[in-house]
Design an enzyme around this catalytic site. Structure first.
Site, PDB file in Angstrom:
ATOM      1  CG  ASP A  29      -2.101   0.916   1.098  1.00 34.74           C
ATOM      2  OD1 ASP A  29      -2.355   1.405  -0.019  1.00 34.74           O
ATOM      3  OD2 ASP A  29      -2.762   1.169   2.121  1.00 34.74           O
TER       4      ASP A  29
ATOM      5  CG  LEU B  35       9.132 -17.361  -4.324  1.00 36.49           C
ATOM      6  CD1 LEU B  35       8.839 -17.377  -2.830  1.00 36.49           C
ATOM      7  CD2 LEU B  35       9.746 -16.000  -4.709  1.00 36.49           C
TER       8      LEU B  35
ATOM      9  CG  HIS C 286      -0.117   2.353  -9.371  1.00 32.61           C
ATOM     10  ND1 HIS C 286      -0.357   1.978  -8.071  1.00 32.61           N
ATOM     11  CD2 HIS C 286      -1.205   3.085  -9.756  1.00 32.61           C
ATOM     12  CE1 HIS C 286      -1.541   2.454  -7.679  1.00 32.61           C
ATOM     13  NE2 HIS C 286      -2.069   3.139  -8.685  1.00 32.61           N
TER      14      HIS C 286
HETATM   15  C1  IPE Z   1      -5.385  -2.703  -0.137  1.00 35.94           C
HETATM   16  O1  IPE Z   1      -5.054  -1.374  -0.319  1.00 35.94           O
HETATM   17  C2  IPE Z   1      -5.348  -3.419  -1.447  1.00 35.94           C
HETATM   18  C3  IPE Z   1      -4.027  -3.541  -2.058  1.00 35.94           C
HETATM   19  C4  IPE Z   1      -2.900  -3.182  -1.542  1.00 35.94           C
HETATM   20  C5  IPE Z   1      -4.032  -4.130  -3.363  1.00 35.94           C
HETATM   21  P1  IPE Z   1      -6.191  -0.257  -0.487  1.00 35.94           P
HETATM   22  O2  IPE Z   1      -5.477   1.034  -0.624  1.00 35.94           O
HETATM   23  O3  IPE Z   1      -7.122  -0.633  -1.554  1.00 35.94           O
HETATM   24  O4  IPE Z   1      -6.948  -0.391   0.913  1.00 35.94           O
HETATM   25  P2  IPE Z   1      -7.730   0.680   1.777  1.00 35.94           P
HETATM   26  O5  IPE Z   1      -8.755   1.316   0.869  1.00 35.94           O
HETATM   27  O6  IPE Z   1      -6.736   1.672   2.277  1.00 35.94           O
HETATM   28  O7  IPE Z   1      -8.332  -0.120   2.890  1.00 35.94           O
HETATM   29  C1  IPE Z   2      -1.453   0.331  -3.412  1.00 33.03           C
HETATM   30  O1  IPE Z   2      -1.292   1.696  -3.412  1.00 33.03           O
HETATM   31  C2  IPE Z   2      -1.698  -0.225  -4.796  1.00 33.03           C
HETATM   32  C3  IPE Z   2      -3.084  -0.663  -5.032  1.00 33.03           C
HETATM   33  C4  IPE Z   2      -4.033  -0.731  -4.158  1.00 33.03           C
HETATM   34  C5  IPE Z   2      -3.397  -1.075  -6.392  1.00 33.03           C
HETATM   35  P1  IPE Z   2      -2.525   2.684  -3.404  1.00 33.03           P
HETATM   36  O2  IPE Z   2      -2.883   2.986  -4.817  1.00 33.03           O
HETATM   37  O3  IPE Z   2      -3.615   2.176  -2.556  1.00 33.03           O
HETATM   38  O4  IPE Z   2      -1.864   3.971  -2.742  1.00 33.03           O
HETATM   39  P2  IPE Z   2      -2.491   4.953  -1.664  1.00 33.03           P
HETATM   40  O5  IPE Z   2      -3.007   4.111  -0.543  1.00 33.03           O
HETATM   41  O6  IPE Z   2      -3.569   5.705  -2.342  1.00 33.03           O
HETATM   42  O7  IPE Z   2      -1.355   5.821  -1.236  1.00 33.03           O
HETATM   43 MG    MG Z   3      -4.080   2.385  -0.596  1.00 36.94          MG
END
Ligand code: IPE
Ligand code: IPE
Ligand code: MG
Length: 244
Positions: free
Chosen positions: A18, A129, A35
């Site tokens: 995240d 792995l 990303h």
């Molecule tokens: C969780 O992250 C999903 C992934 C890392 C793929 P999100 O950014 O979607 O989760 P919330 O919305 O903070 O709970």
């Molecule tokens: C995690 O990073 C990647 C996915 C959930 C696809 P986020 O896109 O959720 O990044 P934040 O949480 O908005 O910083």
């Molecule tokens: Mg996120």
């Protein structure tokens, strides 16, 4: 690496990757850049996991709920996933990595489904792995699907008894050990519908580091902390002198 006690390393690490969006925002960049840099972290962490002989790694890349993000972001994530598969497949073969999707492949466009299935097929005999990528994943949905299949199998007379072992055989992670360590980056202290059944006794580690910055050092720090945890599974320490 020398500081790490190899024998205490986890057999299965799960990571909620995240913070990509915030990483980009802090730099005044579009979320997509986060990303892209996040993918570089994936490469780093996969390579190090294999080097450390940790046999299972499960990465949360896209949740079922992530489909509700703006179309352009979802599209970008799908494109990145496609090119990741294309560029990393050979490396997975070279490094003896088995690729598996946990989640609902059918939710993806046909072309990507074909690519994902091909990668799983091609790497199916690799064994150094097991790399699981959670895509269109929902822990609740996984459990519901298991229940549906079990009901069906009971009706058909295929099974008569349901226990934890049987149940786990209906999950995406069938046959795999439960994660020993769950890492979440970017400081959010929540599970976000990830591996709800499997993390019953998993050690949880949350770091403020954003996923695109989560590289070898940060990973080693998490693993080192894990090796110092005392896992009790509801029991008491064997040599506990505490009186009842
Ligand atoms: C969780 O992250 C999903 C992934 C890392 C793929 P999100 O950014 O979607 O989760 P919330 O919305 O903070 O709970
Ligand atoms: C995690 O990073 C990647 C996915 C959930 C696809 P986020 O896109 O959720 O990044 P934040 O949480 O908005 O910083
Ligand atoms: Mg996120």
């Amino acid at each position: 690496m020398s500081k790490l006690e190899q024998s205490k390393l986890p057999a299965h690490v799960a990571i909620i990757m995240d913070g990509n969006g915030r990483w980009a925002k802090m730099r005044g960049l579009p979320r997509a850049e986060g990303h892209i840099h996040g993918l570089e972290s994936v490469r780093n962490i996969v390579t190090l996991t294999r080097k450390l002989h940790i046999p299972f790694l499960t990465l949360y890349a896209f949740s079922k709920e992530n489909w509700t993000r703006p179309r352009a972001e979802v599209k970008k994530l799908l494109t990145l996933l496609g090119s990741f598969l294309e560029s990393e497949l050979q490396l997975m073969m070279d490094e003896d990595i088995r690729f598996r999707v946990v989640g609902n492949i059918m939710d993806f466009p046909k072309r990507l489904q074909t690519q994902l299935n091909a990668a799983m097929q091609k790497t199916s005999n690799n064994s150094s792995l097991s790399l699981n990528i959670a895509l269109s994943y929902s822990g609740r949905e996984e459990i519901l699907n298991a229940v549906r299949e079990i009901i069906n199998d009971v009706k058909m007379g295929h099974i008569t008894n349901i226990d934890e072992n049987v149940f786990q055989g209906y999950l995406y992670t069938k046959g795999m050990p439960d994660p020993d360590l769950l890492i979440r980056t970017s400081g959010e202290i929540r599970v976000s519908n990830f591996l709800l059944w499997q993390i019953a006794y998993t050690e949880i580690y949350v770091t403020d580091t954003l996923w695109p910055d989560f590289r070898e050092d940060a990973y080693m720090k998490a693993l080192t902390e894990y090796t110092k945890r005392e896992r009790r599974f509801g029991s008491v320490k064997e040599n506990s002198s505490g009186r009842a």
